[in-house]
Structure formats: structure tokens, C-alpha cells
Design a protein around this motif. Sequence first.
Motif, PDB file in Angstrom:
ATOM      1  N   HIS A 177       0.807  -1.234   0.150  1.00  0.00           N
ATOM      2  CA  HIS A 177       0.182   0.261  -0.212  1.00  0.00           C
ATOM      3  C   HIS A 177       1.092   1.508   0.336  1.00  0.00           C
ATOM      4  CE1 HIS A 177      -2.693   2.761   2.631  1.00  0.00           C
ATOM      5  NE2 HIS A 177      -3.137   3.077   0.726  1.00  0.00           N
ATOM      6  N   SER A 178       0.483   1.945  -1.036  1.00  0.00           N
ATOM      7  CA  SER A 178       1.561   3.347  -0.924  1.00  0.00           C
ATOM      8  C   SER A 178       0.393   4.502  -1.093  1.00  0.00           C
ATOM      9  CB  SER A 178       2.382   3.804  -2.209  1.00  0.00           C
ATOM     10  OG  SER A 178       3.062   2.292  -2.039  1.00  0.00           O
ATOM     11  N   THR A 179       1.091   5.889  -0.968  1.00  0.00           N
ATOM     12  CA  THR A 179       0.232   7.228  -1.589  1.00  0.00           C
ATOM     13  C   THR A 179       1.271   7.714  -3.074  1.00  0.00           C
ATOM     14  OG1 THR A 179       0.290   8.042   0.803  1.00  0.00           O
ATOM     15  CG2 THR A 179       0.190   9.733  -0.788  1.00  0.00           C
ATOM     16  N   ALA A 180      -0.221   7.753  -3.712  1.00  0.00           N
ATOM     17  CA  ALA A 180       0.605   8.426  -5.033  1.00  0.00           C
ATOM     18  C   ALA A 180       1.791   9.002  -5.157  1.00  0.00           C
ATOM     19  CB  ALA A 180      -0.820   8.447  -5.928  1.00  0.00           C
ATOM     20  N   PRO A 181       2.401   9.388  -5.582  1.00  0.00           N
ATOM     21  CA  PRO A 181       3.589  10.593  -5.913  1.00  0.00           C
ATOM     22  C   PRO A 181       2.377  11.626  -6.041  1.00  0.00           C
ATOM     23  CG  PRO A 181       4.385   8.058  -7.454  1.00  0.00           C
ATOM     24  CD  PRO A 181       2.583   8.061  -7.050  1.00  0.00           C
ATOM     25  N   GLY A 182       3.160  12.137  -5.117  1.00  0.00           N
ATOM     26  CA  GLY A 182       2.245  14.161  -5.655  1.00  0.00           C
ATOM     27  C   GLY A 182       1.302  14.179  -4.321  1.00  0.00           C
ATOM     28  N   ALA A 183       0.863  13.579  -4.091  1.00  0.00           N
ATOM     29  CA  ALA A 183      -0.801  13.585  -3.531  1.00  0.00           C
ATOM     30  C   ALA A 183      -0.689  14.567  -2.503  1.00  0.00           C
ATOM     31  CB  ALA A 183      -0.705  11.804  -2.374  1.00  0.00           C
ATOM     32  N   GLY A 308       4.285   1.009   1.341  1.00  0.00           N
ATOM     33  CA  GLY A 308       4.972   1.268   0.125  1.00  0.00           C
ATOM     34  C   GLY A 308       6.229   2.527   0.849  1.00  0.00           C
ATOM     35  N   ASP A 309       4.985   2.795   1.036  1.00  0.00           N
ATOM     36  CA  ASP A 309       6.538   4.237   1.510  1.00  0.00           C
ATOM     37  C   ASP A 309       6.986   4.381   2.759  1.00  0.00           C
ATOM     38  OD1 ASP A 309       4.451   6.012   0.265  1.00  0.00           O
ATOM     39  OD2 ASP A 309       2.382   6.191   1.587  1.00  0.00           O
ATOM     40  N   GLY A 323      16.099   4.348  -4.413  1.00  0.00           N
ATOM     41  CA  GLY A 323      14.391   3.852  -3.940  1.00  0.00           C
ATOM     42  C   GLY A 323      13.764   4.818  -3.890  1.00  0.00           C
ATOM     43  N   LYS A 324      13.934   5.558  -5.013  1.00  0.00           N
ATOM     44  CA  LYS A 324      12.344   5.939  -5.577  1.00  0.00           C
ATOM     45  C   LYS A 324      11.320   4.968  -5.312  1.00  0.00           C
ATOM     46  CE  LYS A 324      10.563   9.266  -9.502  1.00  0.00           C
ATOM     47  NZ  LYS A 324      11.173   9.687 -11.130  1.00  0.00           N
TER      48      LYS A 324
END
Length: 428
Positions: A177-183, A308-309, A323-324
Amino acid sequence: MPRNEPTERTDEWGEGRSPKRRKAVRYAVPVAVAGVAAATIGLVPAFAGSGSPDLPKISAQDLIAKIASSDVQQLSGTVRVTTDLGLPSLPGMGGAGGGFGGGERGGERGGKSDDGASAAPQNKLMELASGAHTLRVAADGPGKQRVSIVDKAAEYSLVHNGNQVWAYDSGSNTAVHSTAPGAGRHGDRHHAPEDLPGGLKNATPQDLAKQALKAAGDTTSVTVDGTARVAGRDAYQLLIKPKQAASTVGSIRVAVDAANGTPLKFTLTPKSGGPAAVDVGYTNVDFAKPDAGLFSFAPPKGAKVVDGDKERAKDRREHGNQGKDFGSRKGAEGFGKGLGGMDVLGKGWTSIATIKGTGSGLPAGKDQGAGGDAGKFLDSLGDKVSGSFGSGRVFSTRLVNALITDNGTVYVGAVDKQALIDAADAAK
């Protein structure tokens, strides 16, 4: 041209539903790219009009503009991906029905779950490097996308909904589970498909066509070469050919929906001939609004859930920008260890990526102690070459070739062997 009116339908992911029009978002190349391409691409004044189906004639310039101005926002369908790069069949490299990790399905090791690498998008891309795969895709604007890789034994899904991204591998029952980039900076309405981690978006005909047209310039010839029927829809065929003799790419053919400009099929054929190296196309496609439930995800009971974050932040602390994207380091760990930065030599279709070595290259030969077995294996795969740069080995596929010098410097590109040697000599 008749308008593409969506109709009520039923697909394999959801129930029948009545579509609604929404504000358009472009999936193909930007208008600016098409403008530059039309001005500099060396377009041949060829037109489509023959073959089946019988469609109005269109120039290459106008077809590129049609792709660029495509206003498709919503779609769903099934994509068939076939890749034949001439790579050896290695355990864990996927193929039809195969999973990353080979016999240890989904990255599980000795009965223990991994740290989420089996569900990391970068790692799943490795599976698409060979064999045939079936993908189910859906999109509803820039804030909602879903891509699922369906194999015989398991299914992998990447789901983007607003600022939430889930990656799930059913083989290992692991979810990331991650936060979308730029959120945090832009808000949900600004998320585009390009924001998806791992690059799985590049498995669709639209995105492959976008990358091909970005490469177009004075090194490229583009024509319209007949028409076709793809996924039950009328399409023009855009033919892209490199002008640079050293390129290993023979041609790229893109089937473009005649009604709305969406690329429906992407086929890359090597200069050496034979079957396509990359063939990606819709087997069915619908431009109605997908069911909202496709973009909702909850981990199944008992699934291991990885943050994931936190993993991405950990990778950044330990490895800087490598690690991007969570999984990018794990998918290539060891290959780039000890190597310097990457440079690009040349332009267009004969661009060569260069990674500077640190003096420690491949095993030197068949008779050198502990390196003997490794040297014999490498000799069976790569061709020994030499030049003013020194010596090394060239490893070849049907499309991409790589020169690894004895000091560990790597030259790789979709170019022939001599182009790699010339680049190494010039960089000496």
C-alpha cells in the motif's frame, strides 16, 4: 468521422452499466510533441485508404495529430502482451503462467513471506520481458486506473484510486500500500497515469506508442500503411521506421482507432526479421465508463500488507535516489553495485546508454582459476570483441545488445555490435 458513442455493455470485470461522458483527458502524446514530430520527422506523403476496412484517406501528419488530440478518458479491456527478445529462459523471469521467483512463487523463500518484493511493480515488469501474458486494464480519468496481470496460477493487480495505490500478488498473498506520488502537493485531481509506480502503465499500446513517437525526429520515417481491424474496431496503421542503419529496430506498427485516435496495437519487429520482438494489443476494448468497483481494493483475509511509503523512504535513506520506487532496487540489486552514473551517447534510435565501470569486469577467461567455469559460461553467451578501448564481450538479443568491457564499463542499446564497439572506442 462518426462519433464514438459509448453503449451499455457487460465485460469480464463488472456488470452492465450506462456510461456517462466526462471531461476528456489525453492518453497519447501531447499536442506539442505531435507538432514537433510533424515538422521534423521526415514524413513521407503516404496515405491510408486501401485494404480492409475501407476508411477515408489520412496523412501521417493528420494521424499523429489525431493520436495527440485523442480525448479518450474512460476505457476497459483485455490486452495481450507477447515478448520475444531472444532471452534465455531463466527461473523467475516469468513467461506464460510463471511468477517472479520461479519455483518459490511470489517471492516466498523457504515458506516465509518476503518483505513485499513479490508485489513490487518493478519486479512484476520482469515477468513481461518474455513469453505471452494477458492483462486486464481499466481507466476512469487521471485518478483511477487498474492493471492486472492474469496468469494461470495467480493474478497480480495494481490499483490506483485518487491518492491511494495498491499492488497485490495473489501468489504470495502480499499487498503493498502506497500513497500516489505528489498526493500531498497536488491533490487527487492532478494524478495522471504516469504517476503510477513501477512503470506497469507502459504495458499498454497507448503508452508504447507515446514512447515511440517521442523518439521520432529527423532520424525517423513515418507513413500510414493501410488499415486493419483490431479488437473489433476500424483502425489506421501508422508505420514507423528508423533511418539510422545501426539500429536493430526494423519497424514499429501502431494500429490507431479510426474513430477516437486511441492506439489499439503496437508491434515492434527487429531488423533481423522473424516474429515481432514486442507485440502488445487489445483483444477487446470498450470506451464506456468502467464500473467504480474496479478501482476499490481491500486486502484479502490473511494477506501480508506492506507499507510501501515506509519501504520507499527506507530505500532512499540507504541508497539515495535508487529507492525512488519500492522494488526498483530489489529488482536490480547487485547489477549496478559499484557502477558509476549513466550517460547516453548518440541520439535517436542509435542512442547508447553507458555505465562507467570501476575496473572490475567479467571473469577474464576459460583458464583463470575460480573464474574458469564462469568464463566458459560467458563465452557460450557473449562474443569476445576488442578495439582501442581494450577488450570485452558483447551479449546479444534480437533487439538490445550490450558490450561489457573487461574494466566493467557497460554500453547497451538497440544497436548492432559494431555501433557498441565504435562507442567504446570513441569514449576511450
